[in-house]
Motif scaffolding. Structure first.
Motif, PDB file in Angstrom:
ATOM      1  N   VAL A   9       0.916  -1.210  -0.003  1.00 37.00           N
ATOM      2  CA  VAL A   9       0.071   0.017  -0.246  1.00 37.00           C
ATOM      3  C   VAL A   9       0.735   1.258   0.012  1.00 37.00           C
ATOM      4  O   VAL A   9       1.732   1.418   0.859  1.00 37.00           O
ATOM      5  CB  VAL A   9      -0.896  -0.076   1.141  1.00 37.00           C
ATOM      6  CG1 VAL A   9      -1.705   1.320   1.331  1.00 37.00           C
ATOM      7  CG2 VAL A   9      -2.021  -1.198   1.223  1.00 37.00           C
ATOM      8  N   GLU A  60      -3.475  -2.939  -2.099  1.00 36.58           N
ATOM      9  CA  GLU A  60      -4.582  -3.548  -1.727  1.00 36.58           C
ATOM     10  C   GLU A  60      -4.844  -3.515  -0.182  1.00 36.58           C
ATOM     11  O   GLU A  60      -3.967  -3.785   0.369  1.00 36.58           O
ATOM     12  CB  GLU A  60      -4.705  -4.905  -2.158  1.00 36.58           C
ATOM     13  CG  GLU A  60      -5.150  -4.837  -3.894  1.00 36.58           C
ATOM     14  CD  GLU A  60      -5.130  -6.241  -4.082  1.00 36.58           C
ATOM     15  OE1 GLU A  60      -5.844  -6.634  -5.094  1.00 36.58           O
ATOM     16  OE2 GLU A  60      -4.818  -7.574  -3.387  1.00 36.58           O
ATOM     17  N   LEU A  62      -7.476  -5.401   2.580  1.00 38.00           N
ATOM     18  CA  LEU A  62      -8.471  -6.557   2.670  1.00 38.00           C
ATOM     19  C   LEU A  62      -8.873  -6.462   4.088  1.00 38.00           C
ATOM     20  O   LEU A  62      -8.283  -6.463   5.238  1.00 38.00           O
ATOM     21  CB  LEU A  62      -7.822  -7.755   2.417  1.00 38.00           C
ATOM     22  CG  LEU A  62      -7.445  -8.124   0.687  1.00 38.00           C
ATOM     23  CD1 LEU A  62      -5.828  -7.573   0.719  1.00 38.00           C
ATOM     24  CD2 LEU A  62      -7.476  -9.584   0.732  1.00 38.00           C
ATOM     25  N   VAL A  67     -10.942  -7.637  -0.714  1.00 39.87           N
ATOM     26  CA  VAL A  67     -10.379  -6.113  -1.176  1.00 39.87           C
ATOM     27  C   VAL A  67     -11.523  -5.055  -0.920  1.00 39.87           C
ATOM     28  O   VAL A  67     -12.636  -5.089  -1.583  1.00 39.87           O
ATOM     29  CB  VAL A  67      -9.959  -6.262  -2.343  1.00 39.87           C
ATOM     30  CG1 VAL A  67      -9.396  -5.019  -2.919  1.00 39.87           C
ATOM     31  CG2 VAL A  67      -9.178  -7.316  -2.519  1.00 39.87           C
ATOM     32  N   ASN A  69     -10.580  -1.697  -1.470  1.00 40.29           N
ATOM     33  CA  ASN A  69     -10.168  -0.536  -2.041  1.00 40.29           C
ATOM     34  C   ASN A  69     -11.247   0.604  -2.416  1.00 40.29           C
ATOM     35  O   ASN A  69     -11.275   1.749  -2.431  1.00 40.29           O
ATOM     36  CB  ASN A  69      -9.299  -0.678  -3.167  1.00 40.29           C
ATOM     37  CG  ASN A  69      -7.917  -1.244  -2.799  1.00 40.29           C
ATOM     38  OD1 ASN A  69      -7.848  -1.930  -1.767  1.00 40.29           O
ATOM     39  ND2 ASN A  69      -6.956  -1.151  -3.635  1.00 40.29           N
TER      40      ASN A  69
END
Length: 365
Positions: A9, A60, A62, A67, A69
């Motif tokens: 990230v 991503e 989670l 996920v 996003n």
């Protein structure tokens, strides 16, 4: 409750700088993880990306294996407690805690039950019909936490929730949040710049600096086994002392800080440091690993001489301040230490508790 996972990230506000740079870690179900670091290190931005309040540039996130996003905050099943309490001043404590549930169309009975449960957990039962302005800072923060509890979320997020409180209230509230974690058995991610909060509250700590994760570990392992100069200096209060010097071996292994300061190293260091002869290194030692008396009678004396400039008696212990290389250093000694300002004394070092870092800051010993 749920697992939270960050995969590569990053957050970029401009092409020149990554505020968060390729962060990877997993918060296990029911775990309490603390993100800690200096101001501007990217910890709050990371938390806000988990919450959905900041867009992710790369990578991503989670939650519970899904996920998220592109999910808005309201769909992530998280609850966030902010630094400023963000309470509605015209509403009672009850209405502040119930507001989110009303928006989600919960029944009146369900709202009453959930608010009552949260108020009991937080000791707010007698304040439910009062407005925030008549509450203390600690009580307002408990209301903000209660507003999160009533949601029964998968994940609790805390963004420096205690920084507006005085020192005594901070100690009280961090204890209450720790007890709350055990009572709710909840997944919690907590952001702070205060390493004492991090050490006392987290199951694991994520240390960040300049957008990068420096180390992820349990509090004690982080304290005893810092991977680099930054972690060693950031974790611990007072901070670790650092001396810059060169390793020499002219008849005896020494660490030369200056022409006048040459610290004779114990023979046990030969195997570890011989390959660094003539290299510039940084010696790190925590204040509590100094002593006014010889520490290990079976080993050669390992000490530094210093002129004491300031003495801070704290009752159960005493801090001695001195200067080396124009940098303030500190030793933590027994409260009955017989030391006078201006005295030149020997400070013996615990050879099993010192660290050596290379010029890049990585720990080598």
């Amino acid at each position: 409750m749920a697992q939270v996972e960050l995969r590569n990230v990053s957050k970029i506000y401009s092409e020149e700088k990554k505020v968060v740079d390729n962060v990877n870690f997993t918060v296990e179900d029911k775990e309490f993880v603390v993100l800690v670091g200096p101001s501007g290190c990217g910890k709050s931005t990371t938390l806000r990306m988990i919450a959905g309040l900041e867009e992710i540039t790369e990578g991503e996130i989670l939650i519970d294996g899904e996920v998220v996003n592109n999910q808005p905050p309201k769909d992530r099943d998280i609850a966030m407690v902010f630094q400023n309490y963000a309470l509605y001043p015209h509403m009672t404590v009850y209405d502040n805690m119930a507001f989110g549930l009303k928006l989600r169309k919960y029944s009146k009975d369900e709202i009453t039950t959930r608010v009552a449960e949260a108020a009991k957990i937080l000791g707010l039962e007698e304040y439910l019909h009062r407005k925030p302005k008549v509450l203390s800072g600690g009580q307002r923060q408990r209301v903000a936490v209660g507003r999160a509890i009533v949601r029964h979320p998968k994940v609790f997020l805390f963004d420096e929730p205690l920084s507006n409180l005085d020192a005594k209230l901070r100690v009280q509230m961090r204890t209450e949040i720790s007890k709350l974690h055990h009572r709710l058995d909840a997944t919690m991610i907590y952001v702070t710049h205060d390493q004492t909060e991090a050490m006392t509250m987290g199951n694991r700590i994520v240390v960040m600096n300049n957008g990068l994760v420096q180390q992820i570990d349990s509090p004690l392992h982080l304290y005893n086994e810092p991977v680099n100069h930054f972690v060693g200096g950031f974790i611990g209060s007072p901070a670790m002392n650092f001396l810059e010097g060169v390793i020499n071996n002219e008849g005896a292994l020494t660490f030369s800080v200056s022409e006048k300061i040459n610290i004779k190293l114990p023979a046990s260091f030969s195997n570890k440091l011989n390959r660094f002869i003539k290299n510039k290194l940084i010696l790190g030692i925590r204040p509590e690993h100094f002593s006014l008396t010889r520490i290990n009678s079976s080993e050669e004396d390992f000490f530094i001489e210093a002129i004491i400039e300031v003495i801070e008696p704290l009752g159960n212990e005493t801090f001695l301040y001195f200067t080396i290389q124009d940098k303030q250093q500190v030793a933590r000694v027994d409260s009955d230490a017989n030391v006078i300002i201006g005295n030149k004394i020997k400070l013996f070092m615990n050879s099993s508790r010192i660290y050596f870092f290379n010029e890049n800051g990585d720990r080598i010993v």
